[in-house]
Design an enzyme around this catalytic site. Structure first.
Site, PDB file in Angstrom:
ATOM      1  N   GLU A  72      59.219  21.944  35.938  1.00 53.82           N
ATOM      2  CA  GLU A  72      58.747  20.784  36.694  1.00 53.82           C
ATOM      3  C   GLU A  72      58.250  19.675  35.771  1.00 53.82           C
ATOM      4  OE1 GLU A  72      59.341  20.377  39.685  1.00 53.82           O
ATOM      5  OE2 GLU A  72      59.287  22.290  40.756  1.00 53.82           O
ATOM      6  N   HIS A 106      54.335  19.147  42.142  1.00 49.31           N
ATOM      7  CA  HIS A 106      54.930  20.451  41.842  1.00 49.31           C
ATOM      8  C   HIS A 106      54.227  21.105  40.653  1.00 49.31           C
ATOM      9  CE1 HIS A 106      58.842  18.830  43.863  1.00 49.31           C
ATOM     10  NE2 HIS A 106      57.822  18.900  44.687  1.00 49.31           N
ATOM     11  N   TYR A 112      47.763  25.681  40.799  1.00 55.25           N
ATOM     12  CA  TYR A 112      47.107  26.300  41.953  1.00 55.25           C
ATOM     13  C   TYR A 112      47.473  27.787  42.084  1.00 55.25           C
ATOM     14  CZ  TYR A 112      45.926  26.702  47.013  1.00 55.25           C
ATOM     15  OH  TYR A 112      45.434  27.074  48.235  1.00 55.25           O
ATOM     16  N   GLU A 176      68.019  20.164  38.594  1.00 60.33           N
ATOM     17  CA  GLU A 176      67.407  20.226  39.924  1.00 60.33           C
ATOM     18  C   GLU A 176      68.346  20.813  40.975  1.00 60.33           C
ATOM     19  OE1 GLU A 176      65.823  16.015  40.145  1.00 60.33           O
ATOM     20  OE2 GLU A 176      63.986  17.181  40.389  1.00 60.33           O
ATOM     21  N   GLU A 210      62.967  18.723  46.354  1.00 53.75           N
ATOM     22  CA  GLU A 210      64.076  18.753  45.393  1.00 53.75           C
ATOM     23  C   GLU A 210      65.394  18.349  46.048  1.00 53.75           C
ATOM     24  OE1 GLU A 210      63.554  18.732  42.400  1.00 53.75           O
ATOM     25  OE2 GLU A 210      61.558  19.641  42.273  1.00 53.75           O
TER      26      GLU A 210
HETATM   27 FE    FE Z   1      62.589  17.256  41.264  1.00 57.11          FE
HETATM   28 MN    MN Z   2      60.177  19.267  41.211  1.00 55.71          MN
END
Ligand code: FE
Ligand code: MN
Length: 330
Positions: A72, A106, A112, A176, A210
């Protein structure tokens, strides 16, 4: 008014717009807004600490957190440091800023997850160096997209436009569009069996974002192709097809490595078939011939993207997410 190499483009003058698709993707992104803290991790924490998850299931979760946590930020850096500089069209830049923000969300998701599950960040964030099948995917994208990181790179001239398009395909279609999808399928398969449903839901939201990133990327790629048809010759199309084939092999290797014995009654081969299926969708999207001609082994994957308001109503969440209508994601 071409989208790149347009000396008349004033990056600060967004109206009137030329590329309305960019605006639409921006609006869809805004309508999909979410933050990781809105998703409860309580059940996940209980499961993670219990003996209910098998070693294979734990491995799979760690592998995916490890891959995505660094992938990410790799994506975010690509957008901000490489793509943004060369795409001066203001409505596209507005979208790229939105995408950059979503990548920050993201990145936050994996912080988290690490925090709530009590994972060792050094384990997770080093996997892109220590796990070969993760390192290979990341290295493939980094090497593939080297040219536009060169500070002297410009998009002027046919060879450079070709390089730029090649790198955009590396970011959007391969990273992606292919490298994220075995992981998505695995985590959502877990969620369907009530395992780590909080993490699974986070992955659902990421996947929905995405799908928009990919839609924007393909529109950008196709626009550059349409405006510079001379670059899209047979030799170049072949080169791209070969790259995508290699990417598929890397993703299959990753799928086997993350779940060598399959999981929840799904064989590792089936995750690979899913990768083939989504690769054909990507190829179609940028006007290349399909390679695999295979049916979607996980039709439920396409439903996962449509997280409706009703769902939130029956759960404990305060926020209502607007659904983005007919969002195409695979
Ligand atoms: Fe992305
Ligand atoms: Mn992403």
């Amino acid at each position: 008014m071409p989208i790149i190499n347009n000396s008349k483009t004033d990056p600060n003058k967004i109206l009137p717009m030329t590329y309305l698709w960019a605006r639409k993707h921006y609006k869809d992104g805004v309508n999909n807004n979410w933050t990781p803290e809105e998703i409860s991790m309580q059940k996940d924490v209980e499961q993670w600490k219990s003996a209910k998850l098998s070693n294979d299931e734990r491995r799979l979760i760690l592998w995916n957190l490890g891959f995505f946590s660094t992938a990410e930020s790799l994506t975010a850096n690509n957008i901000v440091l490489a793509i943004y500089r060369h795409v001066t069209n203001p409505e596209c830049r507005q979208y790229l800023l939105r995408q950059g923000y979503e990548e920050a969300i993201h990145t936050d998701t994996f912080i988290y997850c690490c925090d709530t599950l009590g994972l060792d960040p050094d384990d997770i964030y080093n996997m892109y160096k220590t796990i070969p099948s993760i390192r290979e995917k990341d290295n493939f994208v980094v090497e593939l997209t080297e040219s536009i990181f060169d500070p002297n790179f410009s998009t002027n001239g046919i060879e450079n436009i070709r390089k730029f398009l090649h790198d955009l395909i590396g970011y959007y279609v391969i990273m992606e569009g292919i490298f994220f999808y075995a992981g998505f399928a695995m985590m959502l398969a877990m969620k369907r069996q009530n395992k780590m449903i909080g993490v699974g839901e986070q992955f659902e939201y990421i996947m929905r974002d995405e799908s928009l990133h990919l839609a924007f990327g393909c529109d950008l790629i196709n626009t550059i192709k349409d405006e510079n048809p001379e670059i899209w010759d047979e030799e170049f199309r072949k080169e791209i097809l070969e790259l995508i084939k290699k990417a598929v092999d890397f993703e299959k290797k990753y799928a086997y490595d993350a779940c060598p014995r399959g999981l929840l009654g799904i064989k590792a081969e089936t995750f690979c078939e899913y990768v083939e299926y989504i690769t054909d969708r990507r190829l179609e999207r940028i006007g290349l011939p399909k390679l695999f001609h295979i049916e979607n082994p996980f039709p439920w994957m396409s439903q996962s993207v449509d997280l409706s308001k009703e769902k939130n109503f029956f759960e404990t969440r305060v926020t209502e997410y607007q659904s983005a209508g007919a969002l195409q994601w695979d």
